[in-house]
Design a protein around this motif. Structure first.
Motif, PDB file in Angstrom:
ATOM      1  N   GLY A  86       0.244  13.643  -6.032  1.00 55.37           N
ATOM      2  CA  GLY A  86       0.763  14.187  -4.780  1.00 55.37           C
ATOM      3  C   GLY A  86       2.267  14.013  -4.723  1.00 55.37           C
ATOM      4  O   GLY A  86       2.997  14.402  -5.635  1.00 55.37           O
ATOM      5  N   ARG A  87       2.760  13.366  -3.665  1.00 52.00           N
ATOM      6  CA  ARG A  87       4.210  13.154  -3.495  1.00 52.00           C
ATOM      7  C   ARG A  87       4.654  11.811  -4.084  1.00 52.00           C
ATOM      8  O   ARG A  87       5.748  11.333  -3.793  1.00 52.00           O
ATOM      9  CB  ARG A  87       4.596  13.210  -1.999  1.00 52.00           C
ATOM     10  CG  ARG A  87       4.320  14.515  -1.286  1.00 52.00           C
ATOM     11  CD  ARG A  87       4.982  15.718  -1.930  1.00 52.00           C
ATOM     12  NE  ARG A  87       6.395  15.566  -2.202  1.00 52.00           N
ATOM     13  CZ  ARG A  87       7.070  16.287  -3.118  1.00 52.00           C
ATOM     14  NH1 ARG A  87       6.440  17.185  -3.840  1.00 52.00           N
ATOM     15  NH2 ARG A  87       8.356  16.100  -3.297  1.00 52.00           N
ATOM     16  N   ILE A  88       3.776  11.200  -4.881  1.00 52.32           N
ATOM     17  CA  ILE A  88       4.109   9.896  -5.485  1.00 52.32           C
ATOM     18  C   ILE A  88       4.369  10.094  -6.982  1.00 52.32           C
ATOM     19  O   ILE A  88       3.494  10.601  -7.699  1.00 52.32           O
ATOM     20  CB  ILE A  88       2.949   8.888  -5.311  1.00 52.32           C
ATOM     21  CG1 ILE A  88       2.597   8.722  -3.834  1.00 52.32           C
ATOM     22  CG2 ILE A  88       3.304   7.555  -5.957  1.00 52.32           C
ATOM     23  CD1 ILE A  88       1.278   7.990  -3.603  1.00 52.32           C
ATOM     24  N   ALA A  89       5.555   9.731  -7.438  1.00 51.97           N
ATOM     25  CA  ALA A  89       5.858   9.813  -8.877  1.00 51.97           C
ATOM     26  C   ALA A  89       6.099   8.395  -9.407  1.00 51.97           C
ATOM     27  O   ALA A  89       6.414   7.477  -8.643  1.00 51.97           O
ATOM     28  CB  ALA A  89       7.088  10.686  -9.112  1.00 51.97           C
ATOM     29  N   ILE A  90       5.925   8.241 -10.716  1.00 54.87           N
ATOM     30  CA  ILE A  90       5.951   6.887 -11.304  1.00 54.87           C
ATOM     31  C   ILE A  90       7.089   6.750 -12.316  1.00 54.87           C
ATOM     32  O   ILE A  90       7.155   7.505 -13.290  1.00 54.87           O
ATOM     33  CB  ILE A  90       4.585   6.575 -11.951  1.00 54.87           C
ATOM     34  CG1 ILE A  90       3.511   6.546 -10.849  1.00 54.87           C
ATOM     35  CG2 ILE A  90       4.639   5.264 -12.725  1.00 54.87           C
ATOM     36  CD1 ILE A  90       2.100   6.323 -11.331  1.00 54.87           C
ATOM     37  N   ALA A  91       7.977   5.812 -12.050  1.00 49.54           N
ATOM     38  CA  ALA A  91       9.104   5.536 -12.968  1.00 49.54           C
ATOM     39  C   ALA A  91       8.880   4.160 -13.608  1.00 49.54           C
ATOM     40  O   ALA A  91       7.743   3.783 -13.858  1.00 49.54           O
ATOM     41  CB  ALA A  91      10.419   5.593 -12.197  1.00 49.54           C
ATOM     42  N   ILE A  93       4.159   4.155   3.228  1.00 47.98           N
ATOM     43  CA  ILE A  93       4.356   2.978   2.370  1.00 47.98           C
ATOM     44  C   ILE A  93       4.323   1.743   3.270  1.00 47.98           C
ATOM     45  O   ILE A  93       5.120   1.639   4.208  1.00 47.98           O
ATOM     46  CB  ILE A  93       5.722   3.072   1.640  1.00 47.98           C
ATOM     47  CG1 ILE A  93       5.723   4.279   0.689  1.00 47.98           C
ATOM     48  CG2 ILE A  93       6.016   1.804   0.835  1.00 47.98           C
ATOM     49  CD1 ILE A  93       6.573   5.393   1.141  1.00 47.98           C
ATOM     50  N   ALA A  94       3.403   0.830   2.974  1.00 48.62           N
ATOM     51  CA  ALA A  94       3.340  -0.410   3.752  1.00 48.62           C
ATOM     52  C   ALA A  94       3.979  -1.523   2.946  1.00 48.62           C
ATOM     53  O   ALA A  94       3.761  -1.639   1.744  1.00 48.62           O
ATOM     54  CB  ALA A  94       1.891  -0.771   4.051  1.00 48.62           C
ATOM     55  N   ARG A 133       0.855  -1.199   0.000  1.00 44.69           N
ATOM     56  CA  ARG A 133       0.000   0.000   0.000  1.00 44.69           C
ATOM     57  C   ARG A 133       0.885   1.242   0.000  1.00 44.69           C
ATOM     58  O   ARG A 133       1.917   1.282   0.683  1.00 44.69           O
ATOM     59  CB  ARG A 133      -0.882   0.004   1.264  1.00 44.69           C
ATOM     60  CG  ARG A 133      -1.905   1.131   1.376  1.00 44.69           C
ATOM     61  CD  ARG A 133      -2.869   1.182   0.208  1.00 44.69           C
ATOM     62  NE  ARG A 133      -3.473  -0.076  -0.179  1.00 44.69           N
ATOM     63  CZ  ARG A 133      -4.589  -0.590   0.345  1.00 44.69           C
ATOM     64  NH1 ARG A 133      -5.222   0.043   1.293  1.00 44.69           N
ATOM     65  NH2 ARG A 133      -5.064  -1.738  -0.092  1.00 44.69           N
ATOM     66  N   VAL A 134       0.478   2.229  -0.787  1.00 43.61           N
ATOM     67  CA  VAL A 134       1.226   3.490  -0.861  1.00 43.61           C
ATOM     68  C   VAL A 134       0.197   4.607  -0.852  1.00 43.61           C
ATOM     69  O   VAL A 134      -0.710   4.613  -1.688  1.00 43.61           O
ATOM     70  CB  VAL A 134       2.049   3.562  -2.178  1.00 43.61           C
ATOM     71  CG1 VAL A 134       2.787   4.889  -2.278  1.00 43.61           C
ATOM     72  CG2 VAL A 134       3.039   2.400  -2.271  1.00 43.61           C
ATOM     73  N   VAL A 142       8.904   7.183  -5.129  1.00 39.68           N
ATOM     74  CA  VAL A 142       8.929   6.845  -6.561  1.00 39.68           C
ATOM     75  C   VAL A 142       8.493   5.395  -6.695  1.00 39.68           C
ATOM     76  O   VAL A 142       9.075   4.501  -6.063  1.00 39.68           O
ATOM     77  CB  VAL A 142      10.338   7.035  -7.166  1.00 39.68           C
ATOM     78  CG1 VAL A 142      10.412   6.409  -8.556  1.00 39.68           C
ATOM     79  CG2 VAL A 142      10.697   8.515  -7.252  1.00 39.68           C
ATOM     80  N   LEU A 143       7.478   5.177  -7.509  1.00 37.34           N
ATOM     81  CA  LEU A 143       7.049   3.809  -7.797  1.00 37.34           C
ATOM     82  C   LEU A 143       7.794   3.347  -9.048  1.00 37.34           C
ATOM     83  O   LEU A 143       7.455   3.748 -10.166  1.00 37.34           O
ATOM     84  CB  LEU A 143       5.541   3.758  -8.024  1.00 37.34           C
ATOM     85  CG  LEU A 143       4.671   4.167  -6.831  1.00 37.34           C
ATOM     86  CD1 LEU A 143       3.180   4.100  -7.191  1.00 37.34           C
ATOM     87  CD2 LEU A 143       4.961   3.275  -5.634  1.00 37.34           C
TER      88      LEU A 143
END
Ligand SMILES: Cc1cc2nc3c(=O)[nH]c(=O)nc-3n(C[C@H](O)[C@H](O)[C@H](O)COP(=O)(O)OP(=O)(O)OC[C@H]3O[C@@H](n4cnc5c(N)ncnc54)[C@H](O)[C@@H]3O)c2cc1C
Length: 649
Positions: free
Chosen positions: A617-622, A421-422, A406-407, A438-439
């Motif tokens: 939000g504060r989550i970016a995707i790579a 982040i779980a 979970r994020v 960063v995911l």
């Protein structure tokens, strides 16, 4: 990228199967074939470590690259993620309830592949004192870029468990090139200095084609000889005279099958038919040729010729187009890979462990004490100390065997200043907090990790289906059967594994490839599970299922049987000659690149990967999925973009 088409008592049964129990110990970790306790870390090792209050990666002699059996997505690496996907994971503890005092970071990265490692590097370029935690579900870092390591005849033997080499359809960007420079990798100089691509050829070894009796009526190994024509080659084959004649025509004759069209019109037409349909309906070939060419596209595209356009395979030099007088270069309606290579492609270099060397060098750059030495060449043989990867004193930490479940932004994504982040390790759930996240994991998993993403973004993330593949690394006592048969690689269109090849010859740093056929060697086999006739993404879904439902015992039996049937006349004895087997499973392999035969022509900027990778939000995707391109440079470029988005927010 993936140009592999074209990896006690010995009791034998008819298929050359031998029974091997735990046989060999390397670095304290058993390497064995035929045992159920291979692949992931031994459960008892895991249990001992956790009971001890230590992570397995901190134990002495922890060294995943030398594990054999089922590797890649090894047992224990994915089950919790599948439970999250299926809604069976159960309740999570409240954020913070179990977090240790120091478990707050500037950045938490989900995924320790090249994209995740590169994201940590780019983040520290912007914030040099940043504290970063990288979480990965496998027992080793690198994602697809994994290293298979063996001791054969007292010497180190390496093979890529996944990512084969530096090679991309487009030149490396300034950003990706900059990372290679930082890591002291100069692909052009290294190729010149370390690679001997002509070695097997200089011994007179050529490419063989194996026709199996189930598909073609009889087992037959055809070996190309210099100067021989296709008609001569196929004369001894079980193929019908009509199929032999038409294969020779497709391979050798210059016929313009579309004489009334211009080059651009021909390319447009070829981009809308599969290679299979081109052969049958445009070249009017006998249906008997289809099985012969069916797997020619497996290694590069992950599907057969039924699902790759004729124009895309033309760019790869597949036969039948010699008389069409097509202008060189890419054209509209081509796939990413084919269009890029049609215009040139990048430089190339193959480390003995593939791009696992890039992952190891990134780890050395982030955590210098984990890998001794200071150059790209010495890193190949340098021992990596896994116990250094997750030390509280280190500003960058890599935590393995940790599946993120979970994020979520802390509070409203628009104003969030942190992300919780779980993750679960060894069945124990924990939370960590990052100022950003960063995911760098798989696109299709992200909606399950972040259920509060906007629905259109979730749908876009679900669109791609990663391409399933098996790369097997087989240790042989010697390769005299290859020498006697005159082959260094084999294309086997109807067989379980559609290609096999002797390990590439590279001498780098202290690493030496074998030169004598009497010496032990590694052989690479590729399997691409497909369902010809289905749309590409459905074939991949079926292939994913196929891979995860095939036991190691089945893979082992198929490997023994196939090698025996191909190499039999060269004196091969599977029971005597195979000394170890590593099967790298990649049910979520190459990133999905759109297929002109099946996917819409989306306007630029509205493709699913672009919609899917929006910052939340504060989550970016790579990850390479975010570039819809299954290449190392894409993984690096996407990491860079994701990190810059966080600093711009
Ligand atoms: C068999 C194979 C051969 C290839 N050959 C080449 C080649 O020759 N040249 C080339 O340029 N490219 C090649 N590629 C593609 C290349 O490997 C990839 O583009 C690149 O390495 C992808 O890196 P990544 O970090 O984006 O993703 P990955 O390597 O997939 O890394 C992502 C990591 O995130 C982890 N993860 C996923 N979900 C979670 C979660 N919930 N919690 C924690 N961790 C998670 C994954 O398990 C994985 O370890 C190949 C790929 C494959 C599969």
């Amino acid at each position: 990228m993936k140009r592999f088409e074209g990896r006690n008592p010995h009791k034998r049964d008819a298929g050359g199967k031998r029974t091997i129990t735990r046989r060999d110990f390397l670095n304290g970790i058993p390497i064995t074939v035929g045992s159920t306790a291979v692949g992931g870390l031994l459960p008892e090792l895991f249990a001992t470590a956790l009971a001890d209050g230590r992570a397995p990666q901190d134990l002495p002699n922890y060294y995943p690259p030398s594990l054999t059996g089922l590797r890649g997505n090894h047992p224990g690496s994915f089950e919790a993620a599948h439970k999250v996907r299926d809604g069976d994971f159960g309740p999570l503890p409240r954020p913070g309830a179990r977090a240790e005092a120091n478990e707050t970071y500037d950045l938490v990265v989900v995924g320790g592949g090249i994209s995740g490692l590169a994201a940590a590097h780019f983040y520290r370029e912007r914030h040099k004192d940043a504290r970063i935690l990288i979480l990965d579900n496998h027992d080793d870092f690198g994602g697809h870029a994994k290293r298979n390591e063996f001791q054969l005849g007292g010497r180190l033997a390496l093979m890529n468990g996944g990512t084969y080499e530096i090679d991309s359809p487009r030149p490396y960007s300034a950003v990706a090139n900059g990372v290679l420079k930082t890591l002291t990798i100069d692909p052009v100089a290294l190729t010149k200095k370390c690679t001997d691509r002509d070695f097997y050829h200089s011994l007179g070894l050529r490419r063989g084609i194996f026709l199996d009796k189930e598909t073609f009526g009889a087992d037959k190994l055809i070996v190309a000889r210099d100067g021989s024509s296709w008609a001569q080659l196929l004369a001894q084959s079980p193929l019908s005279p009509a199929a032999q004649r038409d294969i020779a025509r497709i391979e050798e004759e210059k016929i313009d099958y579309l004489p009334d069209l211009s080059s651009a019109e021909k390319k447009s037409r070829l981009s809308r038919v599969s290679y299979r349909d081109f052969l049958l309906n445009v070249a009017k070939a006998d249906p008997g040729v289809i099985a012969f060419y069916q797997a020619r596209t497996h290694g590069e595209w992950g599907v057969g010729i039924d699902a790759v356009s004729a124009l895309d395979v033309w760019a790869f030099g597949l036969p039948g187009f010699q008389g069409l007088n097509l202008e060189p270069g890419s054209a509209p309606h081509m796939g990413y890979t084919a269009a890029g290579y049609a215009d040139g492609g990048s430089y190339t270099f193959h480390f003995p462990d593939g791009n696992a060397s890039i992952a190891r060098l990134l780890v050395r750059h982030l955590i210098p004490e984990s890998l001794p030495g200071n150059g790209a060449e010495d890193a190949v043989t340098a021992p990596l100390d896994y116990s250094r990867l997750d030390r509280p004193s280190s500003p960058v930490r890599i935590r393995l065997s940790s599946i993120v479940v979970r994020v979520r932004n802390v509070g409203d994504p628009k104003h969030a200043e942190a992300v919780d982040i779980a993750y679960t390790r060894g069945g124990k759930p924990s939370w960590v907090r990052g100022r950003s996240c960063v995911l760098a994991c798989y696109n299709m998993m992200i909606p399950f990790l972040c259920p509060d993403l906007p629905e259109p973004q979730k749908a876009a993330l679900h669109y791609p289906v990663k391409i399933p593949l098996i790369y097997a690394s087989i240790a042989l006592k010697n390769w005299t059967p290859f020498k006697s048969l005159g082959i260094s690689q084999v294309y086997a269109p109807g067989s379980y594994f559609s290609s096999l090849s002797l390990n590439q010859v590279v001498d780098i740093g202290g690493y030496r490839s074998v030169r004598s056929p009497d010496e032990p060697i590694l052989v690479h086999l590729t399997r691409t599970p497909v369902k010809p006739g289905l749309p590409e993404r459905d074939q991949h879904r079926a292939g994913h299922f196929d891979i995860l439902n095939t036991s190691f015992a089945t893979f082992e039996q198929k490997i023994r049987e196939q090698l025996s049937r191909i190499l039999d006349h060269g004196g091969f004895d599977a029971g005597r000659d195979i000394t170890a087997i590593t099967v790298n499973r990649w049910p979520h392999g190459y990133a999905y690149e759109y297929n002109p035969l099946f996917d819409p022509d989306w306007p630029t900027g509205s493709e699913p990967h672009v919609i899917g990778r929006a910052r939340h939000g504060r989550i970016a995707i790579a990850n390479s999925d975010a570039g819809a391109a299954a290449y190392t440079d894409s993984a690096i470029d996407q990491a860079y973009r994701a990190v810059q988005e966080l600093f711009a927010a």
